[in-house]
Design a protein around this motif. Structure first.
Motif, mmCIF file in Angstrom:
data_model
loop_
_atom_site.group_PDB
_atom_site.id
_atom_site.type_symbol
_atom_site.label_atom_id
_atom_site.label_comp_id
_atom_site.label_asym_id
_atom_site.label_seq_id
_atom_site.Cartn_x
_atom_site.Cartn_y
_atom_site.Cartn_z
ATOM 1 N N VAL A 276 -3.583 5.538 2.645
ATOM 2 C CA VAL A 276 -3.084 4.420 1.846
ATOM 3 C C VAL A 276 -2.385 5.004 0.625
ATOM 4 O O VAL A 276 -2.938 5.857 -0.069
ATOM 5 C CB VAL A 276 -4.221 3.480 1.394
ATOM 6 N N VAL A 277 -1.149 4.542 0.396
ATOM 7 C CA VAL A 277 -0.410 4.913 -0.805
ATOM 8 C C VAL A 277 -0.357 3.677 -1.699
ATOM 9 O O VAL A 277 0.070 2.607 -1.260
ATOM 10 C CB VAL A 277 1.012 5.414 -0.478
ATOM 11 N N ILE A 278 -0.816 3.836 -2.932
ATOM 12 C CA ILE A 278 -0.767 2.772 -3.932
ATOM 13 C C ILE A 278 0.248 3.190 -4.985
ATOM 14 O O ILE A 278 0.131 4.260 -5.569
ATOM 15 C CB ILE A 278 -2.142 2.557 -4.591
ATOM 16 N N VAL B 196 -6.547 8.175 -0.060
ATOM 17 C CA VAL B 196 -5.834 7.195 -0.869
ATOM 18 C C VAL B 196 -5.060 7.964 -1.935
ATOM 19 O O VAL B 196 -5.633 8.765 -2.682
ATOM 20 C CB VAL B 196 -6.801 6.187 -1.540
ATOM 21 N N LEU B 197 -3.751 7.736 -1.965
ATOM 22 C CA LEU B 197 -2.885 8.405 -2.928
ATOM 23 C C LEU B 197 -2.372 7.358 -3.907
ATOM 24 O O LEU B 197 -1.892 6.300 -3.494
ATOM 25 C CB LEU B 197 -1.718 9.080 -2.216
ATOM 26 N N LEU C 296 2.224 -6.440 -1.373
ATOM 27 C CA LEU C 296 2.363 -6.542 -2.819
ATOM 28 C C LEU C 296 1.108 -7.182 -3.391
ATOM 29 O O LEU C 296 0.549 -8.102 -2.787
ATOM 30 C CB LEU C 296 3.563 -7.425 -3.186
ATOM 31 N N CYS C 297 0.725 -6.740 -4.566
ATOM 32 C CA CYS C 297 -0.424 -7.323 -5.255
ATOM 33 C C CYS C 297 -0.090 -8.764 -5.648
ATOM 34 O O CYS C 297 0.889 -9.014 -6.357
ATOM 35 C CB CYS C 297 -0.740 -6.491 -6.495
ATOM 36 N N PHE D 24 0.796 -0.116 -0.610
ATOM 37 C CA PHE D 24 0.439 -1.264 -1.447
ATOM 38 C C PHE D 24 1.100 -1.083 -2.805
ATOM 39 O O PHE D 24 0.877 -0.072 -3.481
ATOM 40 C CB PHE D 24 -1.084 -1.355 -1.609
ATOM 41 N N LEU D 25 1.943 -2.054 -3.187
ATOM 42 C CA LEU D 25 2.651 -1.984 -4.467
ATOM 43 C C LEU D 25 1.948 -2.875 -5.482
ATOM 44 O O LEU D 25 1.638 -4.035 -5.198
ATOM 45 C CB LEU D 25 4.103 -2.431 -4.307
#
Length: 117
Positions: A6-8, A114-115, A77-78, A40-41
């Motif tokens: 997961v990239v945040i 998770v990055l 998107l959040c 996830f942005l």
């Protein structure tokens, strides 16, 4: 065996290179065999999902997001971040959806890595 990553990303689309670097790494990860990537942005990064942006010379975040979507990478998107910025009712790049913190929590718990950018 797939590796779940997961990239945040939190950085503003064109104010710094944080989001650009998150997308560059995401593109490279998505091309690797055995990687299941999710993006996830959050914060100001959510505004990168608005269509019709026409950056000058240099990188094009819309194009990068569209490539990730074409590769089957879920991009969320959040919801809270979108609401705070008045983006919830606006059209988004096709394929990008508004997600929730609960969804990010599920992604995080299921991920091997998770990055955060």
């Amino acid at each position: 065996m797939n590796q779940e990553i997961v990239v945040i990303a939190n950085g503003a689309p064109y104010g710094s290179e944080s989001l650009f670097n998150a997308l560059r790494l995401s593109l490279t990860l998505a091309e690797r065999e055995g990687v299941a990537l999710k993006l996830f942005l959050m914060s100001d990064a959510v505004s990168a999902a608005l269509p019709g942006q026409a950056p000058g010379e240099g990188y094009n975040l819309r194009q990068m997001l569209e490539i990730l979507l074409a590769q089957g990478v879920p991009v969320r998107l959040c919801k809270t971040c979108c609401e705070a910025r008045g983006l919830s009712a606006l059209p988004l790049i096709e394929g990008i959806e508004i997600g929730t913190l609960a969804q990010l929590t599920d992604w995080t718990l299921a991920a091997d890595k998770v990055l955060n950018f």
